[in-house]
Design a protein around this motif. Structure first.
Motif, PDB file in Angstrom:
ATOM      1  N   VAL A  11       3.608  -9.870  28.895  1.00 38.78           N
ATOM      2  CA  VAL A  11       2.955 -10.491  30.313  1.00 38.78           C
ATOM      3  C   VAL A  11       3.268 -11.994  30.345  1.00 38.78           C
ATOM      4  CG1 VAL A  11       1.116 -10.793  31.462  1.00 38.78           C
ATOM      5  CG2 VAL A  11       1.421  -8.704  30.827  1.00 38.78           C
ATOM      6  N   LYS A  12       2.831 -12.522  29.349  1.00 38.87           N
ATOM      7  CA  LYS A  12       2.829 -13.933  29.163  1.00 38.87           C
ATOM      8  C   LYS A  12       4.410 -14.569  29.360  1.00 38.87           C
ATOM      9  CE  LYS A  12       0.699 -17.509  26.080  1.00 38.87           C
ATOM     10  NZ  LYS A  12       0.329 -17.865  24.687  1.00 38.87           N
ATOM     11  N   VAL A  13       5.245 -13.820  28.982  1.00 39.46           N
ATOM     12  CA  VAL A  13       6.626 -14.279  29.068  1.00 39.46           C
ATOM     13  C   VAL A  13       7.077 -14.298  30.424  1.00 39.46           C
ATOM     14  CG1 VAL A  13       9.031 -13.823  28.452  1.00 39.46           C
ATOM     15  CG2 VAL A  13       7.463 -14.171  26.698  1.00 39.46           C
ATOM     16  N   LEU A  14       6.824 -12.988  31.071  1.00 39.98           N
ATOM     17  CA  LEU A  14       7.251 -12.392  32.368  1.00 39.98           C
ATOM     18  C   LEU A  14       6.697 -13.589  33.446  1.00 39.98           C
ATOM     19  CD1 LEU A  14       7.296  -8.815  32.110  1.00 39.98           C
ATOM     20  CD2 LEU A  14       9.120 -10.405  32.026  1.00 39.98           C
ATOM     21  N   ASN A  15       5.229 -14.007  32.995  1.00 35.13           N
ATOM     22  CA  ASN A  15       4.434 -14.758  34.181  1.00 35.13           C
ATOM     23  C   ASN A  15       5.247 -16.165  34.497  1.00 35.13           C
ATOM     24  OD1 ASN A  15       2.338 -13.198  34.953  1.00 35.13           O
ATOM     25  ND2 ASN A  15       1.152 -13.796  33.373  1.00 35.13           N
ATOM     26  N   VAL A  16       6.187 -16.446  33.536  1.00 39.36           N
ATOM     27  CA  VAL A  16       6.891 -17.924  33.642  1.00 39.36           C
ATOM     28  C   VAL A  16       8.242 -17.583  34.423  1.00 39.36           C
ATOM     29  CG1 VAL A  16       5.688 -19.176  31.907  1.00 39.36           C
ATOM     30  CG2 VAL A  16       7.990 -17.889  31.515  1.00 39.36           C
ATOM     31  N   GLY A  17       8.508 -16.158  34.888  1.00 36.32           N
ATOM     32  CA  GLY A  17       9.683 -15.907  35.359  1.00 36.32           C
ATOM     33  C   GLY A  17       9.618 -15.383  36.928  1.00 36.32           C
ATOM     34  N   ALA A  18      10.590 -15.079  37.475  1.00 37.29           N
ATOM     35  CA  ALA A  18      10.774 -14.558  38.802  1.00 37.29           C
ATOM     36  C   ALA A  18       9.802 -13.559  39.217  1.00 37.29           C
ATOM     37  CB  ALA A  18      12.079 -14.282  39.277  1.00 37.29           C
ATOM     38  N   ILE A  19       9.468 -12.615  38.582  1.00 37.01           N
ATOM     39  CA  ILE A  19       8.384 -11.569  38.468  1.00 37.01           C
ATOM     40  C   ILE A  19       7.030 -12.101  38.621  1.00 37.01           C
ATOM     41  CG2 ILE A  19       8.093 -11.061  35.941  1.00 37.01           C
ATOM     42  CD1 ILE A  19       8.239  -8.096  36.854  1.00 37.01           C
ATOM     43  N   ASN A  20       6.736 -13.112  38.485  1.00 36.55           N
ATOM     44  CA  ASN A  20       5.357 -13.614  38.317  1.00 36.55           C
ATOM     45  C   ASN A  20       4.815 -13.592  39.958  1.00 36.55           C
ATOM     46  OD1 ASN A  20       3.018 -14.833  37.496  1.00 36.55           O
ATOM     47  ND2 ASN A  20       3.580 -17.001  37.949  1.00 36.55           N
ATOM     48  N   SER A  21       3.782 -13.073  40.078  1.00 39.73           N
ATOM     49  CA  SER A  21       2.969 -13.060  41.127  1.00 39.73           C
ATOM     50  C   SER A  21       1.530 -12.777  40.893  1.00 39.73           C
ATOM     51  CB  SER A  21       3.808 -12.092  42.135  1.00 39.73           C
ATOM     52  OG  SER A  21       3.282 -10.718  41.506  1.00 39.73           O
ATOM     53  N   ASN A  26      -2.425  -9.476  38.146  1.00 39.11           N
ATOM     54  CA  ASN A  26      -3.327  -8.690  38.163  1.00 39.11           C
ATOM     55  C   ASN A  26      -3.165  -7.411  37.460  1.00 39.11           C
ATOM     56  OD1 ASN A  26      -6.020  -8.222  38.991  1.00 39.11           O
ATOM     57  ND2 ASN A  26      -5.489  -7.817  41.140  1.00 39.11           N
ATOM     58  N   VAL A  27      -2.305  -6.683  37.678  1.00 44.04           N
ATOM     59  CA  VAL A  27      -1.824  -5.265  37.263  1.00 44.04           C
ATOM     60  C   VAL A  27      -1.454  -5.417  35.909  1.00 44.04           C
ATOM     61  CG1 VAL A  27      -0.657  -3.379  37.513  1.00 44.04           C
ATOM     62  CG2 VAL A  27      -1.443  -4.137  39.355  1.00 44.04           C
ATOM     63  N   GLY A  28      -0.342  -6.051  35.654  1.00 38.34           N
ATOM     64  CA  GLY A  28       0.384  -6.272  34.380  1.00 38.34           C
ATOM     65  C   GLY A  28      -0.757  -6.979  33.394  1.00 38.34           C
ATOM     66  N   GLY A  29      -1.468  -8.061  33.835  1.00 33.83           N
ATOM     67  CA  GLY A  29      -2.243  -8.810  32.874  1.00 33.83           C
ATOM     68  C   GLY A  29      -3.362  -7.599  32.224  1.00 33.83           C
ATOM     69  N   GLY A  30      -4.127  -7.110  33.250  1.00 34.19           N
ATOM     70  CA  GLY A  30      -4.896  -6.093  33.254  1.00 34.19           C
ATOM     71  C   GLY A  30      -4.594  -5.107  32.151  1.00 34.19           C
ATOM     72  N   ALA A  31      -3.129  -4.553  32.437  1.00 35.30           N
ATOM     73  CA  ALA A  31      -2.820  -3.599  31.531  1.00 35.30           C
ATOM     74  C   ALA A  31      -2.644  -3.941  30.094  1.00 35.30           C
ATOM     75  CB  ALA A  31      -1.512  -2.746  32.109  1.00 35.30           C
ATOM     76  N   ALA A  32      -2.083  -4.868  30.165  1.00 33.90           N
ATOM     77  CA  ALA A  32      -2.014  -5.497  28.680  1.00 33.90           C
ATOM     78  C   ALA A  32      -3.207  -5.744  27.992  1.00 33.90           C
ATOM     79  CB  ALA A  32      -1.469  -6.965  28.619  1.00 33.90           C
ATOM     80  N   GLU A  33      -4.461  -5.834  28.620  1.00 33.14           N
ATOM     81  CA  GLU A  33      -5.754  -5.810  28.014  1.00 33.14           C
ATOM     82  C   GLU A  33      -6.442  -4.379  28.158  1.00 33.14           C
ATOM     83  OE1 GLU A  33      -7.009  -8.439  26.659  1.00 33.14           O
ATOM     84  OE2 GLU A  33      -5.204  -9.678  27.183  1.00 33.14           O
TER      85      GLU A  33
END
Length: 108
Positions: A11-21, A26-33
């Motif tokens: 999630v940390k890596v994807l948050n610096v790319g085009a998928i970041n939103s 909210n969804v990905g960060g929550g799921a990772a936790e």
């Protein structure tokens, strides 16, 4: 987890790319936790909305390759029992984990 990648790091890596939103955070960060309820929108309602969209695409003879895949994923999640009122859109990640025999620790 099958790829031996820490979901939080992914999630940390994807948050610096085009998928970041905000939605991905909210969804990905929550799921990772292990929290699949951060985005307060029921998975069954998402499935209904996508179903309507698929119908509109069909009626207008429009292409929607990604839409068909999303629709299939949502329907699989419902078939796996993730259609209860308390199952939010983040539960699609739980469903994909179940389909792939991957354990995601759920936040208690």
């Amino acid at each position: 987890r099958k790829l031996d990648v820490d979901p939080r790091q992914l999630v940390k890596v994807l948050n610096v790319g085009a998928i970041n939103s905000p939605m991905f955070q909210n969804v990905g960060g929550g799921a990772a936790e292990g929290d699949f309820s951060r985005a307060r929108f029921a998975l069954k309602n998402a499935a209904k909305d996508v179903r309507y969209f698929v119908q509109a695409m069909t009626e207008t003879q429009s292409a929607g390759v990604v839409t068909a895949a999303v629709n299939q994923s949502l329907n699989q999640a419902l078939a796996l029992g993730f259609g209860a009122d308390d199952k939010m859109i983040g539960s699609i990640i739980e469903a994909q984990a179940k389909l792939n025999n991957v354990d995601i620790p759920v936040k208690s």
